[in-house]
Write an enzyme that holds these catalytic residues in place. Structure first.
Site, PDB file in Angstrom:
ATOM      1  N   HIS A  99     107.984  25.753  31.870  1.00  0.00           N
ATOM      2  CA  HIS A  99     108.794  24.862  32.697  1.00  0.00           C
ATOM      3  C   HIS A  99     110.283  25.089  32.419  1.00  0.00           C
ATOM      4  CE1 HIS A  99     110.297  21.500  34.866  1.00  0.00           C
ATOM      5  NE2 HIS A  99     110.521  20.733  33.817  1.00  0.00           N
ATOM      6  N   GLU A 121     105.262  23.530  28.637  1.00  0.00           N
ATOM      7  CA  GLU A 121     106.649  23.091  28.474  1.00  0.00           C
ATOM      8  C   GLU A 121     107.606  24.276  28.420  1.00  0.00           C
ATOM      9  OE1 GLU A 121     110.099  20.745  27.765  1.00  0.00           O
ATOM     10  OE2 GLU A 121     108.168  20.440  28.778  1.00  0.00           O
ATOM     11  N   HIS A 161     103.529   0.481  44.634  1.00  0.00           N
ATOM     12  CA  HIS A 161     103.741   1.841  45.140  1.00  0.00           C
ATOM     13  C   HIS A 161     102.960   2.069  46.433  1.00  0.00           C
ATOM     14  CE1 HIS A 161     104.365   6.094  45.316  1.00  0.00           C
ATOM     15  NE2 HIS A 161     103.107   6.385  45.064  1.00  0.00           N
ATOM     16  N   HIS A 203     114.681  11.507  36.418  1.00  0.00           N
ATOM     17  CA  HIS A 203     114.685  12.963  36.232  1.00  0.00           C
ATOM     18  C   HIS A 203     114.020  13.657  37.423  1.00  0.00           C
ATOM     19  CE1 HIS A 203     114.483  16.863  34.420  1.00  0.00           C
ATOM     20  NE2 HIS A 203     113.175  16.834  34.258  1.00  0.00           N
ATOM     21  N   HIS A 207     100.589  16.333  45.974  1.00  0.00           N
ATOM     22  CA  HIS A 207     101.302  15.106  46.307  1.00  0.00           C
ATOM     23  C   HIS A 207     102.811  15.328  46.212  1.00  0.00           C
ATOM     24  CE1 HIS A 207     101.017  10.884  47.161  1.00  0.00           C
ATOM     25  NE2 HIS A 207     101.688  10.510  46.075  1.00  0.00           N
TER      26      HIS A 207
END
Length: 316
Positions: free
Chosen positions: A60, A57, A213, A122, A279
């Site tokens: 990031h 975190e 999806h 987000h 991905h």
């Protein structure tokens, strides 16, 4: 200075790419709470005590902060030295806007828990920010040849509409994928391409979310295959548009295969995180190139309208 502007723009694009990857790593490793509910500090400290979650975190946030500064610098440089290039100014401003927006959403998610739908947004805004930096790179490095080819080619309204439909639908698929990730529904369908051994599973809970999806991804493949065939069959289609069409088709195939890899890697945490990052990287490239194709066609249609208006004025 033009070279400096191009280099900083490229650096902002590369940096935003790493922001996307780092965000996926945080989500997949369940490290979103690695810094507690503190922001911009991490567990009350500027440099927190080491844990895997806090490390992911914190890094990031660090990467996002550095890239935010680079994006802001790119905007300032474009405004200062390429203000006549309105296209570049728009992309630089848009990339800065969406970078700030996704940072605000990220901070809100840390300070106060948000719904899965908002968390998915987000990632969606981060993807738009990356696409804007990619378009900025193309705008500041645009060659005279590509510009001339596009503006002299007459794209049909149907082709233009199909590009828009495929890009918008791509964004929908991206949002659904982010929703699957944030709701932790990825295990809802075991196996691929079947879902729990069925073509159409019970459309409830996690299985229903994952199946929708997958179905959306199949529809997107059909749309992009249609775009690719149209692009390659059109006579005298500009070379850079043909290249873009090929890239989009290759990336949708790789995207589907990487999605299958995510499913098969559920039992192996390391492979699973790698597959999820892959991905994300592929969809970022695909969506950005789709946006580029739309812009190219829009500019061509605008240029032809101007020529037509000029001709009418001359005749009048």
């Amino acid at each position: 200075m033009n070279r400096i502007v191009r280099n900083v723009s490229l650096l902002s694009c590369i940096g935003m790419f790493f922001v996307l990857i780092a965000g996926v790593a945080v989500t997949k490793m369940d490290a979103g709470r690695g810094c507690g509910t503190d922001w911009p500090l991490c567990n009350g400290k500027f440099i927190p005590a080491y844990t895997v979650e806090s490390f992911l975190e914190y890094n990031h946030r660090l990467i996002s902060g550095i890239v935010g500064i680079i994006v802001a610098a790119a905007f300032v440089l474009v405004w200062r030295y390429m203000r006549e290039n309105k296209e570049a100014v728009i992309y630089a401003g848009s990339s800065l806007f969406f970078t700030v927006l996704q940072a605000i959403l990220g901070a809100m998610a840390v300070v106060q828990p948000q719904s899965d739908a908002v968390l998915a947004l987000h990632f969606g805004f981060s993807l738009i920010a990356f696409a804007c930096t990619y378009l900025l790179v193309k705008a500041v490095g645009r060659s005279e040849t590509d510009a001339g080819e596009s503006e002299n080619f007459r794209y049909s309204s149907g082709y233009y509409a199909l590009l828009w439909i495929s890009a918008i639908f791509c964004y929908v698929v991206v949002y659904l994928g982010a929703y699957v990730r944030h709701t932790e529904s990825f295990a809802g369908c075991t196996g691929w391409p079947l879902c729990n051994g069925e073509w159409i599973p019970e459309l409830t809970g996690a299985a229903g979310i994952v199946f929708i999806h997958r179905l959306s991804a199949l529809i997107l493949f059909i749309l992009i295959a249609w775009v690719t065939v149209w692009t390659l069959r059109a006579r005298e289609m500009p070379a850079h548009m043909r290249r873009a069409g090929n890239i989009v088709f290759v990336t949708i195939i790789l995207q589907i295969l990487s999605g299958a890899l995510v499913t098969f890697a559920l039992e192996n945490a390391d492979v699973y995180v790698f597959a999820a990052m892959l991905h994300t990287m592929i969809i970022a490239v695909m969506f950005s190139v789709q946006c580029y194709m739309i812009i190219e066609v829009w500019k061509s249609r605008r240029a032809l309208r101007r020529v037509g208006q000029t001709a009418e004025t001359s005749l009048g």
